[in-house]
Write an enzyme that holds these catalytic residues in place. Sequence first.
Site, short mmCIF file in Angstrom:
data_model
loop_
_atom_site.label_atom_id
_atom_site.label_comp_id
_atom_site.label_asym_id
_atom_site.label_seq_id
_atom_site.Cartn_x
_atom_site.Cartn_y
_atom_site.Cartn_z
CG HIS A 1 -0.23 5.51 4.74
ND1 HIS A 1 -1.08 5.72 5.80
CD2 HIS A 1 -0.98 4.92 3.77
CE1 HIS A 1 -2.29 5.28 5.49
NE2 HIS A 1 -2.25 4.79 4.27
CG ASP B 1 -1.89 1.18 1.22
OD1 ASP B 1 -1.74 2.08 0.36
OD2 ASP B 1 -2.79 1.21 2.06
#
Length: 289
Positions: free
Chosen positions: A197, A192
Amino acid sequence: MSIDPRAALAAEPLRQHLRWTVRDVLLYHLSLGAGSQAATDPEPRYTLEHQLQVLPTFALVAGQGVSAPAVPRFEDKLAGLRLDPHRILHAGQDLRVSQPIPPVGEAWLTSSVTQIYDKGKAALVVLTENAHDGSDELLWTAETQLWVAGAGGFGGDPGPEVTWRRPDRAPNVEFSIQTQQQQALLYRLNGDMNPLHADAEFAAEAGFERPILHGLASFGMLARGVVEHIFDGEAARLGGVSARFRHPVLPGQSLAARVWRQDEAHLFEVSCPDAGGALVLGQGVVRAS
């Protein structure tokens, strides 16, 4: 960004061939904090290949990590939808594992949009994935809920009522989880690569003070804690786990888990003391294999 519920629900399922190796499993465990106290407990059941057991939540990243020839784009899993990644939040996850996941293996994954609920200002998209081995035996089923801001108001079903209730008594088990400052950077190597992030500018555009930890990282850390505190360190005894993602976690913050034994399952909640006790994972359910 657009959602055509009829087209999305009628779309042909996406089929993928997944392969993973010991490296993928080791990386996944390390990204959940395994071995972080290596001087006193290197946790060889998670970090050493010849003693390795696989956390069932590895299913959620299998075939996407360092051994994958190519990581499918996130939006490629959502046939019939065109989504802006700035407007998507992972709202919930359910995982049911039918048999232990081997440290080296392959699977055939079928993915399809199975529900789209109208939440007014947003849509809740449910993506269901089933993985089978070469003998067509079911390995796991995963149901992912995606909150898509600005996509509601199309007159659809608002979805079922919540039936989960927190028990009115003290938890049977409580434990703490310490996330690490670099954890989101490490966890994203499982596949991911959402810049939310890792990229401070992207995170700010999405309304966060800095990059946040993946919801599935908190989910996996909770599962690891459940294995240690409820299933005596035996990962194969964890047959399923589900939760709704509530409050974002910043890498480095601590988490507090509360678990209640309820009939044949366990209920849980995870909060963040470093964020004023905000609920991080709610409506949690753990099932034994």
